[in-house]
Design a protein around this motif. Sequence first.
Motif, PDB file in Angstrom:
ATOM      1  N   LEU A   1       0.832  -1.205   0.000  1.00 21.13           N
ATOM      2  CA  LEU A   1       0.000   0.000   0.000  1.00 21.13           C
ATOM      3  C   LEU A   1       0.870   1.260   0.000  1.00 21.13           C
ATOM      4  N   MET A   2       1.933   1.244   0.793  1.00 24.21           N
ATOM      5  CA  MET A   2       2.843   2.393   0.830  1.00 24.21           C
ATOM      6  C   MET A   2       3.530   2.581  -0.524  1.00 24.21           C
TER       7      MET A   2
ATOM      8  N   THR B   1       3.833   5.758  -5.409  1.00 21.20           N
ATOM      9  CA  THR B   1       3.758   5.844  -6.872  1.00 21.20           C
ATOM     10  C   THR B   1       2.644   6.798  -7.288  1.00 21.20           C
ATOM     11  N   GLN B   2       1.514   6.719  -6.615  1.00 23.50           N
ATOM     12  CA  GLN B   2       0.403   7.625  -6.917  1.00 23.50           C
ATOM     13  C   GLN B   2       0.806   9.079  -6.650  1.00 23.50           C
ATOM     14  N   GLU B   3       1.493   9.311  -5.545  1.00 26.90           N
ATOM     15  CA  GLU B   3       1.948  10.668  -5.234  1.00 26.90           C
ATOM     16  C   GLU B   3       2.954  11.160  -6.273  1.00 26.90           C
ATOM     17  N   ASP B   4       3.815  10.247  -6.756  1.00 24.75           N
ATOM     18  CA  ASP B   4       4.750  10.622  -7.820  1.00 24.75           C
ATOM     19  C   ASP B   4       3.999  11.050  -9.069  1.00 24.75           C
ATOM     20  N   TYR B   5       2.970  10.295  -9.442  1.00 27.22           N
ATOM     21  CA  TYR B   5       2.183  10.644 -10.627  1.00 27.22           C
ATOM     22  C   TYR B   5       1.436  11.961 -10.429  1.00 27.22           C
ATOM     23  N   GLU B   6       0.937  12.194  -9.236  1.00 29.35           N
ATOM     24  CA  GLU B   6       0.257  13.466  -8.958  1.00 29.35           C
ATOM     25  C   GLU B   6       1.236  14.625  -9.067  1.00 29.35           C
ATOM     26  N   LEU B   7       2.453  14.436  -8.546  1.00 29.85           N
ATOM     27  CA  LEU B   7       3.477  15.471  -8.650  1.00 29.85           C
ATOM     28  C   LEU B   7       3.827  15.730 -10.114  1.00 29.85           C
ATOM     29  N   LEU B   8       3.979  14.665 -10.883  1.00 26.10           N
ATOM     30  CA  LEU B   8       4.262  14.824 -12.312  1.00 26.10           C
ATOM     31  C   LEU B   8       3.127  15.554 -13.028  1.00 26.10           C
ATOM     32  N   ALA B   9       1.893  15.247 -12.648  1.00 25.20           N
ATOM     33  CA  ALA B   9       0.746  15.927 -13.261  1.00 25.20           C
ATOM     34  C   ALA B   9       0.782  17.420 -12.934  1.00 25.20           C
ATOM     35  N   GLN B  10       1.108  17.756 -11.680  1.00 28.77           N
ATOM     36  CA  GLN B  10       1.230  19.169 -11.300  1.00 28.77           C
ATOM     37  C   GLN B  10       2.343  19.850 -12.086  1.00 28.77           C
ATOM     38  N   MET B  11       3.480  19.168 -12.174  1.00 27.69           N
ATOM     39  CA  MET B  11       4.612  19.750 -12.904  1.00 27.69           C
ATOM     40  C   MET B  11       4.259  19.940 -14.375  1.00 27.69           C
ATOM     41  N   ASN B  12       3.569  18.975 -14.974  1.00 24.88           N
ATOM     42  CA  ASN B  12       3.142  19.112 -16.364  1.00 24.88           C
ATOM     43  C   ASN B  12       2.184  20.275 -16.538  1.00 24.88           C
TER      44      ASN B  12
END
Length: 164
Positions: free
Chosen positions: A69-70, A75-86
Motif C-alpha cells: 500500500l505504501m 507511486t500515486q503521489e509521484d504521478y500526482e506530482l508529475l501531473a502538477q509539474m506538467n
Amino acid sequence: MKSLIYSSYFIFIMSKNDNNSPTNEITDSPKKGPTLSTSTSSFEPLDPHDPNLSRLANTLFEKTSEYLLMELNSTQEDYELLAQMNSITATKYNDMKQIAAKITKQVNELNSKYNKLLPVLDVITQLQSNISKLEEAAYKLDTYTKKLEERYKILEKRYSASIS
C-alpha cells in the motif's frame, strides 16, 4: 517479483522479532513438532492449524499489505506530482507562446515601418553623398580663393608701387 519475495521474507523475519508479539519464542506445534517446517503449506486437511504459525502468517501478510500500500501510495503521489509539474510547465509554455506572439507582432510592425522609411533613407543616403561632394568642392574653392587673394595682393602691391 524477486524483490517482493525478499521483502516478504524480511517482513516475516522482522515480525518474528517484533516486540508486540505475545512471545518472542516460536513454540512447537502439538502434532508436528517445531513450527518452522520445510513444508510449503501449513494447511493440511483435517489437522488443526498451528495458532502460532497462523499468527505469524497473518502478521506477514499484514506487513506485506502495508508495504505494498505504501509503495502504491508513493507511486500515486509521484504521478500526482508529475501531473502538477506538467500543468505548471504547460502554463509556462502558454505564457511564453503569448510573449513570442507579441514579439513577432512588434517585429512585423517594425519591419513594415522600416520598409516605409526605406525610400526616405535612400534619399538621405544620396543627400549625404551629395553633401560630401559639395563639401569637397567647397574646400577646393576655398583653396582656389586663397590663391587668388594672394595673387591679387601681389598684383596690387606691384600696381601701387608702379603708381608711386
